[in-house]
Design a protein around this motif. Sequence first.
Motif, PDB file in Angstrom:
ATOM      1  N   UNK A 179       0.703  -0.955   0.206  1.00 51.68           N
ATOM      2  CA  UNK A 179       0.125   0.354   0.255  1.00 51.68           C
ATOM      3  C   UNK A 179       1.136   1.771  -0.239  1.00 51.68           C
ATOM      4  N   UNK A 180       2.080   0.960   0.612  1.00 53.57           N
ATOM      5  CA  UNK A 180       3.215   2.179   0.566  1.00 53.57           C
ATOM      6  C   UNK A 180       3.306   2.758  -0.836  1.00 53.57           C
ATOM      7  N   UNK A 181       3.597   2.071  -1.509  1.00 57.73           N
ATOM      8  CA  UNK A 181       3.819   1.940  -2.567  1.00 57.73           C
ATOM      9  C   UNK A 181       2.937   2.759  -4.238  1.00 57.73           C
ATOM     10  N   UNK A 182       1.471   2.229  -3.358  1.00 57.63           N
ATOM     11  CA  UNK A 182       0.423   2.064  -3.818  1.00 57.63           C
ATOM     12  C   UNK A 182       0.032   3.936  -3.861  1.00 57.63           C
ATOM     13  N   UNK A 183       0.268   4.392  -2.879  1.00 55.63           N
ATOM     14  CA  UNK A 183       0.200   5.596  -2.272  1.00 55.63           C
ATOM     15  C   UNK A 183       0.900   6.635  -2.859  1.00 55.63           C
ATOM     16  N   UNK A 184       1.823   5.948  -2.965  1.00 54.02           N
ATOM     17  CA  UNK A 184       4.001   7.093  -3.206  1.00 54.02           C
ATOM     18  C   UNK A 184       3.090   7.610  -4.634  1.00 54.02           C
ATOM     19  N   UNK A 185       3.048   6.313  -5.722  1.00 52.09           N
ATOM     20  CA  UNK A 185       2.971   7.014  -7.037  1.00 52.09           C
ATOM     21  C   UNK A 185       1.416   7.297  -7.246  1.00 52.09           C
ATOM     22  N   UNK A 186      -0.127   7.296  -6.831  1.00 50.74           N
ATOM     23  CA  UNK A 186      -1.086   7.938  -6.751  1.00 50.74           C
ATOM     24  C   UNK A 186      -0.579   9.760  -6.587  1.00 50.74           C
ATOM     25  N   UNK A 187      -0.030   9.434  -5.178  1.00 51.69           N
ATOM     26  CA  UNK A 187       0.575  11.133  -4.952  1.00 51.69           C
ATOM     27  C   UNK A 187       1.781  11.341  -6.066  1.00 51.69           C
ATOM     28  N   UNK A 188       1.733  11.276  -6.507  1.00 52.24           N
ATOM     29  CA  UNK A 188       3.111  11.781  -7.588  1.00 52.24           C
ATOM     30  C   UNK A 188       2.358  11.772  -8.946  1.00 52.24           C
ATOM     31  N   UNK A 189       1.517  10.874  -9.566  1.00 49.07           N
ATOM     32  CA  UNK A 189       0.683  10.952 -10.557  1.00 49.07           C
ATOM     33  C   UNK A 189       0.115  12.600  -9.968  1.00 49.07           C
ATOM     34  N   UNK A 190      -0.505  12.405  -8.807  1.00 47.27           N
ATOM     35  CA  UNK A 190      -1.411  14.111  -8.790  1.00 47.27           C
ATOM     36  C   UNK A 190      -1.490  15.495  -8.859  1.00 47.27           C
ATOM     37  N   UNK A 191       0.364  15.310  -8.225  1.00 47.13           N
ATOM     38  CA  UNK A 191       1.412  16.411  -8.283  1.00 47.13           C
ATOM     39  C   UNK A 191       1.972  16.775  -9.971  1.00 47.13           C
ATOM     40  N   UNK A 192       2.310  15.972 -10.533  1.00 43.75           N
ATOM     41  CA  UNK A 192       3.432  15.691 -11.361  1.00 43.75           C
ATOM     42  C   UNK A 192       2.706  17.000 -12.326  1.00 43.75           C
ATOM     43  N   UNK A 193       1.649  17.905 -12.151  1.00 44.91           N
ATOM     44  CA  UNK A 193       1.113  18.997 -13.361  1.00 44.91           C
ATOM     45  C   UNK A 193       1.888  20.206 -12.449  1.00 44.91           C
ATOM     46  N   UNK A 194       1.773  20.012 -11.046  1.00 46.86           N
ATOM     47  CA  UNK A 194       1.856  21.295 -10.461  1.00 46.86           C
ATOM     48  C   UNK A 194       3.399  22.427 -10.689  1.00 46.86           C
ATOM     49  N   UNK A 195       3.577  23.186 -10.751  1.00 48.87           N
ATOM     50  CA  UNK A 195       4.252  24.435 -10.751  1.00 48.87           C
ATOM     51  C   UNK A 195       5.051  23.896 -10.538  1.00 48.87           C
ATOM     52  N   UNK A 196       6.615  23.926 -10.406  1.00 47.83           N
ATOM     53  CA  UNK A 196       8.035  23.857  -9.133  1.00 47.83           C
ATOM     54  C   UNK A 196       8.017  25.151  -8.363  1.00 47.83           C
ATOM     55  N   UNK A 197       8.086  24.820  -7.528  1.00 56.13           N
ATOM     56  CA  UNK A 197       8.253  26.691  -6.830  1.00 56.13           C
ATOM     57  C   UNK A 197       9.942  27.086  -6.878  1.00 56.13           C
ATOM     58  N   UNK A 198       9.935  28.376  -7.428  1.00 53.47           N
ATOM     59  CA  UNK A 198      11.184  29.151  -7.510  1.00 53.47           C
ATOM     60  C   UNK A 198      11.536  30.069  -6.633  1.00 53.47           C
ATOM     61  N   UNK A 199      12.580  30.493  -6.909  1.00 53.91           N
ATOM     62  CA  UNK A 199      13.550  31.233  -5.193  1.00 53.91           C
ATOM     63  C   UNK A 199      13.517  32.900  -6.591  1.00 53.91           C
TER      64      UNK A 199
END
Length: 54
Positions: A14-34
Motif C-alpha cells: 500500500x505504501x508503494x501504491x500511495x506514493x505513485x498516486x501522490x506522484x501522479x497527482x502532483x506531476x503537473x504542479x508548478x515547480x517552486x522557484x526562488x
Amino acid sequence: MAIPIREIPVLTGQSAIDFVNAAEELADAPVPRLSEEQESRIRKMEEAYKTFVW
C-alpha cells in the motif's frame, strides 16, 4: 550469520501504491522557484560562511 543490508529502500504494498498516486497527482504542479532577492540573500550568506572564523 550476516543479514544483507539493502542500499536502496524499496516501497511495497500500500505504501508503494500511495506514493505513485501522490506522484501522479502532483506531476503537473508548478515547480517552486526562488526570487532574485532570495537567491541574492543565499549567495551573501554563503560568502559570509566562507570567511567565518571561530
